[in-house]
Design a protein around this motif. Structure first.
Motif, PDB file in Angstrom:
ATOM      1  N   PHE A  68       0.835  -1.202   0.000  1.00 20.67           N
ATOM      2  CA  PHE A  68       0.000   0.000   0.000  1.00 20.67           C
ATOM      3  C   PHE A  68       0.870   1.253   0.000  1.00 20.67           C
ATOM      4  O   PHE A  68       0.555   2.240  -0.680  1.00 20.67           O
ATOM      5  N   ALA A  69       1.979   1.224   0.725  1.00 21.42           N
ATOM      6  CA  ALA A  69       2.901   2.361   0.728  1.00 21.42           C
ATOM      7  C   ALA A  69       3.455   2.598  -0.671  1.00 21.42           C
ATOM      8  O   ALA A  69       3.488   3.749  -1.155  1.00 21.42           O
ATOM      9  N   GLU A  70       3.852   1.536  -1.346  1.00 22.69           N
ATOM     10  CA  GLU A  70       4.370   1.669  -2.714  1.00 22.69           C
ATOM     11  C   GLU A  70       3.288   2.242  -3.636  1.00 22.69           C
ATOM     12  O   GLU A  70       3.558   3.106  -4.465  1.00 22.69           O
ATOM     13  N   PHE A  71       2.061   1.756  -3.483  1.00 21.61           N
ATOM     14  CA  PHE A  71       0.946   2.274  -4.275  1.00 21.61           C
ATOM     15  C   PHE A  71       0.769   3.780  -4.050  1.00 21.61           C
ATOM     16  O   PHE A  71       0.566   4.538  -5.001  1.00 21.61           O
ATOM     17  N   CYS A  72       0.829   4.202  -2.802  1.00 24.15           N
ATOM     18  CA  CYS A  72       0.658   5.631  -2.488  1.00 24.15           C
ATOM     19  C   CYS A  72       1.748   6.477  -3.142  1.00 24.15           C
ATOM     20  O   CYS A  72       1.461   7.562  -3.663  1.00 24.15           O
ATOM     21  N   PHE A  73       2.976   6.003  -3.121  1.00 19.98           N
ATOM     22  CA  PHE A  73       4.067   6.766  -3.740  1.00 19.98           C
ATOM     23  C   PHE A  73       3.874   6.876  -5.252  1.00 19.98           C
ATOM     24  O   PHE A  73       4.096   7.940  -5.838  1.00 19.98           O
ATOM     25  N   VAL A  74       3.438   5.800  -5.879  1.00 17.29           N
ATOM     26  CA  VAL A  74       3.202   5.826  -7.330  1.00 17.29           C
ATOM     27  C   VAL A  74       1.982   6.680  -7.662  1.00 17.29           C
ATOM     28  O   VAL A  74       2.005   7.505  -8.586  1.00 17.29           O
ATOM     29  N   ALA A  75       0.911   6.510  -6.908  1.00 21.50           N
ATOM     30  CA  ALA A  75      -0.318   7.272  -7.179  1.00 21.50           C
ATOM     31  C   ALA A  75      -0.104   8.770  -6.977  1.00 21.50           C
ATOM     32  O   ALA A  75      -0.631   9.585  -7.734  1.00 21.50           O
ATOM     33  N   GLY A  76       0.663   9.132  -5.974  1.00 20.20           N
ATOM     34  CA  GLY A  76       0.915  10.554  -5.713  1.00 20.20           C
ATOM     35  C   GLY A  76       1.622  11.232  -6.870  1.00 20.20           C
ATOM     36  O   GLY A  76       1.217  12.312  -7.317  1.00 20.20           O
ATOM     37  N   ILE A  77       2.652  10.619  -7.394  1.00 19.38           N
ATOM     38  CA  ILE A  77       3.400  11.232  -8.493  1.00 19.38           C
ATOM     39  C   ILE A  77       2.583  11.173  -9.778  1.00 19.38           C
ATOM     40  O   ILE A  77       2.603  12.102 -10.584  1.00 19.38           O
ATOM     41  N   TRP A  78       1.834  10.094  -9.973  1.00 17.59           N
ATOM     42  CA  TRP A  78       1.010   9.966 -11.174  1.00 17.59           C
ATOM     43  C   TRP A  78      -0.049  11.055 -11.211  1.00 17.59           C
ATOM     44  O   TRP A  78      -0.257  11.696 -12.236  1.00 17.59           O
ATOM     45  N   ARG A  79      -0.721  11.290 -10.100  1.00 18.59           N
ATOM     46  CA  ARG A  79      -1.759  12.326 -10.053  1.00 18.59           C
ATOM     47  C   ARG A  79      -1.172  13.725 -10.214  1.00 18.59           C
ATOM     48  O   ARG A  79      -1.781  14.596 -10.804  1.00 18.59           O
ATOM     49  N   GLN A  80       0.014  13.943  -9.658  1.00 18.53           N
ATOM     50  CA  GLN A  80       0.618  15.272  -9.725  1.00 18.53           C
ATOM     51  C   GLN A  80       1.104  15.609 -11.133  1.00 18.53           C
ATOM     52  O   GLN A  80       0.981  16.736 -11.578  1.00 18.53           O
ATOM     53  N   LEU A  81       1.653  14.626 -11.826  1.00 15.85           N
ATOM     54  CA  LEU A  81       2.223  14.891 -13.148  1.00 15.85           C
ATOM     55  C   LEU A  81       1.222  14.722 -14.285  1.00 15.85           C
ATOM     56  O   LEU A  81       1.508  15.088 -15.411  1.00 15.85           O
ATOM     57  N   ARG A  82       0.065  14.186 -14.002  1.00 21.30           N
ATOM     58  CA  ARG A  82      -0.945  13.966 -15.038  1.00 21.30           C
ATOM     59  C   ARG A  82      -2.248  14.644 -14.638  1.00 21.30           C
ATOM     60  O   ARG A  82      -3.212  13.993 -14.260  1.00 21.30           O
TER      61      ARG A  82
END
Length: 143
Positions: free
Chosen positions: A88-102
């Motif tokens: 879940f921590a890994e998911f949060c790190f990926v989702a955070g950057i994905w939402r910010q850059l897209r």
């Protein structure tokens, strides 16, 4: 004295005043649009920070769960709980950057500078590697 205005203003003066009011209203509307765009950027940054904060909390909880539950419950339950929190921590790190850059919509012109994407990718990339290292360490029993 002008009969329509009753104040001695000529039609040209009145037209100039109306044009000035229209220009001020347009400037005010444009400024409100810029300020709204600034608030949107700041809200997106707060959302990014929330994703990272949640990921860091899940990472710490995964490590803590292993330390606290070991010896109290079955080993499979300890490992399952730990791995779920770390994933879940890994998911949060990926989702955070994905939402910010897209972003969904292209933002209008703003006064607020955006955070550089390269900085965000570097920071989140480090956090993803850290989470992966923790998972590997726990799975191999080196912690």
């Amino acid at each position: 004295m002008d009969e329509k205005s009753g104040q001695g203003e000529s039609a040209d003066e009145l037209a100039g005043e109306i044009a000035g009011n229209v220009a001020r209203q347009t400037d005010t509307a444009d400024r409100r649009t810029v300020l709204a765009a600034d608030r949107t950027i700041l809200a997106a940054e707060r959302t990014y920070a929330a994703w990272v904060r949640t990921g860091l909390g899940a990472l710490a909880s995964g490590i803590g769960a292993r330390a606290l539950l070991q010896g109290l419950v079955a080993e499979w339950l300890v490992m399952t709980t730990t791995m779920m929190l770390l994933l879940f921590a890994e998911f949060c790190f990926v989702a955070g950057i994905w939402r910010q850059l897209r972003p969904v919509l292209a933002p209008p012109e703003t006064d607020t500078p955006r955070l550089p994407g390269s900085l965000l990718v570097t920071f989140n990339g480090f956090l993803i590697l850290l989470g992966a290292a923790v998972m590997i360490g726990i799975l191999t029993g080196k912690s």
